[in-house]
Design an enzyme around this catalytic site. Structure first.
Site, PDB file in Angstrom:
ATOM      1  N   LYS A 174       0.855  -1.205   0.000  1.00 27.60           N
ATOM      2  CA  LYS A 174       0.000   0.000   0.000  1.00 27.60           C
ATOM      3  C   LYS A 174       0.884   1.245   0.000  1.00 27.60           C
ATOM      4  CE  LYS A 174      -1.890   2.891   2.683  1.00 27.60           C
ATOM      5  NZ  LYS A 174      -1.797   4.069   1.800  1.00 27.60           N
ATOM      6  N   SER A 228       5.288   7.786   9.767  1.00 28.50           N
ATOM      7  CA  SER A 228       5.442   8.626  10.959  1.00 28.50           C
ATOM      8  C   SER A 228       5.278   7.803  12.235  1.00 28.50           C
ATOM      9  CB  SER A 228       4.405   9.739  10.914  1.00 28.50           C
ATOM     10  OG  SER A 228       3.127   9.151  10.965  1.00 28.50           O
ATOM     11  N   GLY A 232       2.840   4.713  12.919  1.00 27.07           N
ATOM     12  CA  GLY A 232       3.544   3.490  13.333  1.00 27.07           C
ATOM     13  C   GLY A 232       2.933   2.911  14.599  1.00 27.07           C
ATOM     14  N   GLU A 249       9.829   1.503  10.499  1.00 27.82           N
ATOM     15  CA  GLU A 249      10.866   2.508  10.169  1.00 27.82           C
ATOM     16  C   GLU A 249      10.181   3.853  10.294  1.00 27.82           C
ATOM     17  OE1 GLU A 249      13.989   2.040   9.523  1.00 27.82           O
ATOM     18  OE2 GLU A 249      14.001  -0.131   9.277  1.00 27.82           O
ATOM     19  N   CYS A 283      13.744  11.007   6.352  1.00 31.86           N
ATOM     20  CA  CYS A 283      13.633  10.569   7.750  1.00 31.86           C
ATOM     21  C   CYS A 283      14.944  10.759   8.499  1.00 31.86           C
ATOM     22  CB  CYS A 283      13.216   9.107   7.800  1.00 31.86           C
ATOM     23  SG  CYS A 283      14.255   8.057   6.790  1.00 31.86           S
ATOM     24  N   GLU A 382      10.144  16.321  14.679  1.00 32.54           N
ATOM     25  CA  GLU A 382      10.482  16.190  13.263  1.00 32.54           C
ATOM     26  C   GLU A 382       9.623  17.150  12.435  1.00 32.54           C
ATOM     27  OE1 GLU A 382       9.108  12.608  11.187  1.00 32.54           O
ATOM     28  OE2 GLU A 382      11.117  12.402  10.360  1.00 32.54           O
TER      29      GLU A 382
END
Ligand code: NAD
Length: 490
Positions: A174, A228, A232, A249, A283, A382
């Protein structure tokens, strides 16, 4: 084809569709199917069926041939794929070409590892007895859910699809709803390369619908997710229902530490690359810069000059080094961080808004804030855009403490001419990746992933393949009878 779902080797029309926006113009340039939970169920059924068929018994060498064929087709279509990536994501064309080359390289790398899987005859294990013999076999885990973000659309797909296929798994991929195009192209390429039906299925759609169903589906053996921290965490919850194997990740707020003896001009180049490459939508972007106070003013002045010189524009315009951000929402997010930092009185060195005359599209200036408070959101969270936060330090211990004082632990860079210091600092950084005198180089051969809230597990290299292999112990009887063996060992 690109407005359909790819399930069980066929292009299937979905119901609703989603717009795909060109970030350089803000205009729709395509539409894709908005896959539903029911579409996911059909795709997982196809992947499960394909896994119980001949695919999982194919030899590693046969799978390697398919992976090589996929890589060759990607190479052959690099112009189309790179341009599609630019229109989808906004990145400059040369960077998109780089991504596509790396995508093919990733398939080739895992082809080589797939071929080596045939050589395993069962790894013998040393036991403390000769009554039994134990061996280990590596087998594909099953049907996998692969959920990816928008910043490197095709490359992120390759980081998961290539090792999954190399291992003999089947999958449902996806892509991000913001950048779905090259994942669909990958499906077409895989089919053309001869991948059996159902082995790779691609369902476009929303994270909260298609992504959520995929990560909770009981027939999925493993979820490999990149995105993100917030998503996650949601995926971890969804996967918990059937205790799926999981790889996450996630985000980062990586530090670059510059010591007083570093090569200043090299530092300027790497720091610029580390935060402005791919619009800072990386990232592992080194978005926190720690500079020794004795060289800080000199470096900051050079960074300001270079940042103001970066050519901004459409990714398709020759010479562009900084393209638009991926979406209106991402532009608002980045602007929000910058506006709040400015209204909190944090010193702005350069940038800080949309460039003049570039109000169409999602462009944002390369931005640098200095002497950023450690408690501020700009230092801790972030941003995922071209925004650098800088602090000064006066001792190695302080630099290390500041670098490690983060919820994230993806990467860090350290700049110095002192080899002992480089090693000492590298070993003390609480991160998954350390770059010495550079920032961002990434290789299919080397492990990728972070500590703390940057995720769980590692991708790439042999570690990436292990993610899709289940470890099986086979122990055989050599001489003892059960009770005789038990009593003898007492
Ligand atoms: P995101 O979390 O919004 O979306 C990532 C993917 O997850 C998309 O496909 C999305 O549709 C899907 N998704 C969203 N909510 C979901 C849910 N509840 N259940 C299942 N799937 C869901 O992230 P993004 O904005 O696409 O990407 C940016 C983030 O990705 C940044 O935080 C960045 O650091 C991270 N990232 C990490 C790495 C890494 O290797 N560590 C690499 C690239 C990007």
């Amino acid at each position: 084809m690109l407005d359909k779902l790819f399930i069980d080797g066929e292009w299937i029309a979905g119901g609703e569709t989603l717009p795909v926006i060109d970030p350089a113009t803000g205009l729709e340039f395509s539409r894709v199917a908005c896959g539903t939970a029911a579409d996911i169920d059909v795709a997982v059924e196809a992947a499960t069926r394909a896994f119980s068929g001949p695919w999982r018994k194919t030899s590693g060498r046969d799978r390697a041939q398919l992976l090589h064929a996929i890589a060759d087709l990607i190479d052959a279509r690099i112009d189309t794929l790179a341009e599609l990536e630019v229109r989808d994501n906004g990145k400059p064309l040369p960077e998109a070409r780089w991504d596509i080359e790396d995508t093919a390289g990733c398939f080739r790398y895992y082809a080589e590892l797939a071929a080596k899987l045939d050589d395993q005859q069962g790894e013998a294990i040393d036991l403390p007895t000769s009554d039994f013999g134990s061996r280990v076999f590596y087998e594909p885990v099953g049907a996998c859910a692969l959920i990816i973000p928008w910043n490197y659309p095709m490359l992120m797909a390759a980081w998961k699809v290539a090792p999954a296929l190399a291992a003999g798994c089947t999958c449902v991929l996806k892509p991000s709803e913001l950048t779905p195009m090259t994942a669909l192209e990958l499906a077409a390429i895989a089919a053309e390369a001869g991948l059996p039906r159902g082995v790779l299925n691609v369902v476009t759609g929303l994270g909260a619908v298609a992504g959520q169903r995929l990560s909770e589906h009981p027939d999925i053996a493993k979820v490999a997710f990149t995105g993100s921290v917030v998503s996650g965490r949601a995926v971890l919850h969804s996967a918990a229902g059937t205790l799926k194997d999981i790889g996450l990740e996630l985000g980062g707020k990586s530090a670059a530490i510059v010591f007083e003896d570093a090569d200043i001009e090299a530092v300027v180049e790497w720091v610029m690359f580390g935060i402005f490459w791919n619009q800072g939508e990386v990232c592992s972007a080194t978005s926190r810069l720690l500079i020794h106070e004795s060289v800080a003013d000199q470096i900051l002045e050079r960074l300001r000059e270079e940042a103001e010189r970066i050519p901004l524009g459409s990714g398709l315009t020759p010479g562009t080094l900084l393209g638009p951000l991926v979406s209106e929402q991402q532009l608002q997010r980045v602007r929000g961080f910058v506006d709040r930092a400015r209204s909190d009185g944090i010193a702005l060195l350069t940038g800080g808004g949309q460039p003049e005359g570039m109000e169409v599209g999602y462009f944002f200036q390369p931005t640098i804030f200095v002497d950023v408070p450690k408690s501020s959101e700009l230092w801790r969270e972030e941003v995922f855009g071209p925004v650098l936060a800088v602090r000064r330090f006066n001792s190695e211990a302080d630099a290390l403490a500041d670098a490690n004082d983060s919820d994230y632990g993806l990467a860090a860079a350290v700049f110095s001419k002192d080899k002992d210091r480089l090693e000492r600092v590298a070993r003390s950084l609480d991160v998954g990746i350390v770059w010495q005198n550079c920032s961002q180089p990434t290789f299919a051969e080397a492990p990728w992933g972070g500590t703390k809230q940057s995720g769980i597990g590692r991708e790439l290299g042999p570690w990436g393949l292990q993610n899709y292999l289940s470890v099986k112990q086979v122990t055989d009887y050599q001489s003892a009878r059960p009770w005789a063996w038990y009593l003898a060992s007492d």
